[in-house]
Design a protein around this motif. Structure first.
Motif, PDB file in Angstrom:
ATOM      1  N   UNK A 105     -32.516 -12.300  39.423  1.00 18.67           N
ATOM      2  CA  UNK A 105     -32.997 -11.002  39.892  1.00 18.67           C
ATOM      3  C   UNK A 105     -34.512 -10.879  39.711  1.00 18.67           C
ATOM      4  N   UNK A 106     -34.995 -11.175  38.512  1.00 16.62           N
ATOM      5  CA  UNK A 106     -36.438 -11.103  38.261  1.00 16.62           C
ATOM      6  C   UNK A 106     -36.787 -11.901  37.014  1.00 16.62           C
ATOM      7  N   UNK A 107     -38.078 -12.085  36.802  1.00 22.44           N
ATOM      8  CA  UNK A 107     -38.606 -12.780  35.628  1.00 22.44           C
ATOM      9  C   UNK A 107     -39.636 -11.866  34.986  1.00 22.44           C
ATOM     10  N   UNK A 108     -39.435 -11.602  33.701  1.00 27.11           N
ATOM     11  CA  UNK A 108     -40.330 -10.693  32.966  1.00 27.11           C
ATOM     12  C   UNK A 108     -41.076 -11.510  31.911  1.00 27.11           C
ATOM     13  N   UNK A 109     -42.409 -11.372  31.876  1.00 26.01           N
ATOM     14  CA  UNK A 109     -43.167 -12.128  30.871  1.00 26.01           C
ATOM     15  C   UNK A 109     -42.936 -11.599  29.454  1.00 26.01           C
ATOM     16  N   UNK A 110     -43.011 -12.534  28.493  1.00 21.58           N
ATOM     17  CA  UNK A 110     -42.972 -12.154  27.081  1.00 21.58           C
ATOM     18  C   UNK A 110     -44.404 -12.131  26.568  1.00 21.58           C
ATOM     19  N   UNK A 111     -44.768 -11.288  25.639  1.00 22.50           N
ATOM     20  CA  UNK A 111     -43.903 -10.297  25.005  1.00 22.50           C
ATOM     21  C   UNK A 111     -43.425  -9.248  26.013  1.00 22.50           C
TER      22      UNK A 111
END
Length: 131
Positions: A105-111
């Motif tokens: 669905x999506x990619x979220x950066x860390x932090x």
């Protein structure tokens, strides 16, 4: 912003960082979500086999399988379309292409920015489960 959907939705949160898992759980459980926590791909697969899961949130880097491998195993074994949000501290073009081709669905950066994660979860629930 959409009002947070409450009710009977279940999240599978997989990250080898316990504090990350717990902080995500602490955002969603008070809103009425059921959360299942896994520290590795094998645990996530076991949970996905035995529990109803509406959305998976995976760290890309896990100690056994990668998040992407885990996602593919679950999709193949369970043969259900369970949407998946990935998180990673290292975002490369190659990773983005791999996730798109796997139908993530999506990619979220860390932090993690918890507001971005919350909005992504709401969008997934609205897209896949609101009729």
């Amino acid at each position: 912003m959409m009002a947070l959907l409450n009710g009977h939705y279940s999240l599978l949160i997989t990250d080898d960082d316990e504090s990350c898992r717990d902080s995500i759980k602490d955002v969603f459980e008070p809103k009425g979500y059921t959360t299942h926590l896994a520290s590795c791909g094998r645990e996530a697969i076991k949970i996905a086999r035995n529990e109803e899961v509406h959305l998976m949130i995976f760290d890309v880097h896990l100690p056994d399988y990668s998040g992407l491998e885990t996602f593919k195993i679950i999709k193949k074994e369970i043969r259900l379309t369970i949407p998946c949000i990935f998180m990673s501290g290292e975002i490369t073009k190659e990773l983005q292409i791999d996730l798109i081709s796997a139908n993530a669905y999506t990619l979220i950066p860390k932090p993690i920015n918890i507001n971005i994660l919350r909005e992504s979860v709401e969008q997934v629930i609205a897209k896949y489960y609101w009729k």
